[in-house]
Enzyme design. Structure first.
Site, short mmCIF file in Angstrom:
data_model
loop_
_atom_site.label_atom_id
_atom_site.label_comp_id
_atom_site.label_asym_id
_atom_site.label_seq_id
_atom_site.Cartn_x
_atom_site.Cartn_y
_atom_site.Cartn_z
CB THR A 60 -0.93 0.01 1.23
OG1 THR A 60 -1.76 -1.16 1.18
CG2 THR A 60 -1.80 1.24 1.26
CB THR A 149 0.20 -4.40 6.20
OG1 THR A 149 -1.03 -4.39 5.46
CG2 THR A 149 0.77 -2.99 6.25
#
Length: 400
Positions: A60, A149
């Protein structure tokens, strides 16, 4: 969220890249950063900032929206959203233009090693990353790894066990929102990660920090003890079985007593076998119906996640016996996040140990899976031995 699968190899330092950009594209932020660098060089003489490598793997943090020109022709429709490749050159410009403070801490080089949604990453990517760190070990004082993540805890566990005794900080970080978003946590996470990497300089003293860690949401956690526990809050990672190595706020509060002690030697390993699965025990589980002949289907190791300190229905023991006799490696773990394992207290646990299952101190599920992958490829790596602080009981009455 739109991620960007696919690899875009590129190796280029920021200074070399900026030198190739026409002056007409210079921004006020870039000019400010250049002016500050020139001023610092003039007043201090030799540059004493440590050399740090930022390796970008994807996720991200590096996604672009407002900060990149988006042409509809570049967009690829896929399930869940629209995707497009993230250009390496654009990322190199963005990360140090948007966060010029990074250059206050270190002489930072940036390399886009790959650019992948972390859910697409696997053992081959961990090996690629480990080799990249190994090859650059002598050139840099520390390393920051920008990573998605979702599987960051797996990657951190892999690096900690593949690069035992590396002897320098390797800090993984990422973000819940892209760097280009107004409320992104990427900026602070990157600054915090670099602060920890340069601890002896940025924290005003000597900090013996030289291990693989995850820096996220104001906390520095041992990488092989961390798990992603929230998909939405900025403090996305937790470490239930080990205290934070540092907490970052106005200052940096280091937990010196919990930092990893140096290994006697550097012993890198770059082979693993990814044919490993987790087998969580549930009440009433028909193990034959649910899993059948795992070894016959190519699985070579399982993490059997039992109840409590290592209990499970005795009906599973015949299946374990059959699979173990064929060569399946079994590690007996627990569904609890902390505590100790004592499978020998139960008949089922004793049965599993009798057919060759291994057990030991509690590890995170992510770390147990990765360690089994490495064990299958490197049998000398014992499952019950802690090599990088990944296992072992902690007295929580004596921690921060």
């Amino acid at each position: 969220m739109p991620f960007a699968p696919g690899a875009i190899p590129r190796s280029e330092s920021y200074d070399a890249f900026v030198a190739s950009v026409p002056d007409s594209r210079a921004s006020p932020v870039k000019s400010l950063a250049r002016a500050r660098d020139a001023s610092a060089s003039a007043t201090t003489g030799d540059d004493e900032r440590p050399r740090v490598m930022l390796l970008h793997c994807g996720g991200t943090l590096g996604m672009g929206v407002e900060s990149f020109e988006l042409r509809e022709a570049d967009v690829v429709p896929r399930a869940g959203g629209k995707y497009r490749p993230l250009g390496a050159s654009k990322y190199l410009l963005d990360v140090q233009e948007v966060i010029p403070e990074l250059r206050d801490f270190a002489r930072l080089d940036v390399e886009v090693l790959m650019n992948k949604d972390s859910s697409e990453m696997d053992g081959k990517d961990w090996v690629t990353l480990a080799r990249a760190l190994h090859e650059r070990r002598e050139e840099y004082s520390a390393f920051v790894v920008a990573h998605g993540t979702d599987t960051m805890a797996y990657a951190a566990s892999a690096l900690s066990l593949m690069l035992v005794g590396f002897g320098k900080p390797i800090v993984l970080t990422g973000s819940q929102l892209p760097l280009s978003f107004a409320r992104s946590d990427a900026r602070q996470n990157l600054i915090d990660a670099l602060t920890c990497c340069c601890a002896s300089r940025s924290c005003g003293g000597t900090v013996d920090f030289a291990e693989v860690a995850i820096c996220f949401g104001g906390k520095l956690l041992r990488g092989n003890r961390a798990s992603k526990t929230s998909a939405t809050v900025y403090a996305a990672f937790s470490s239930p079985s080990y205290p934070a190595l540092a907490r970052l706020g106005v200052g940096v509060d280091w937990n010196h007593a919990r930092l990893l002690r140096p290994a006697p030697e550097y012993a890198p390993q770059f082979e693993l076998n990814s044919n490993v699965i987790r087998v969580p025990v549930i009440p009433g589980l028909d193990i034959e119906k649910a899993y059948g002949d795992l070894y016959g289907r190519g699985v070579r190791g399982i993490i059997l996640e039992a109840f409590g300190v290592g209990n499970f229905p005795q009906s599973l023991v015949p299946w374990l016996t059959s699979q173990a006799s064929r060569g399946l490696q079994i590690y007996l773990s627990t569904q609890c996040q902390s505590g100790e394992l004592r499978p020998e207290l139960y008949a089922a646990g004793l049965g599993a140990l009798a057919v060759g299952a291994k057990s030991g101190p509690v590890m995170t599920s992510e770390c147990a899976v990765v360690k089994m992958m490495l064990h299958i490829a490197n049998p000398e790596l014992e499952l019950h031995v802690s090599y990088s602080g990944e296992a072992g009981d902690v007295d929580f009455c004596d921690i921060k």
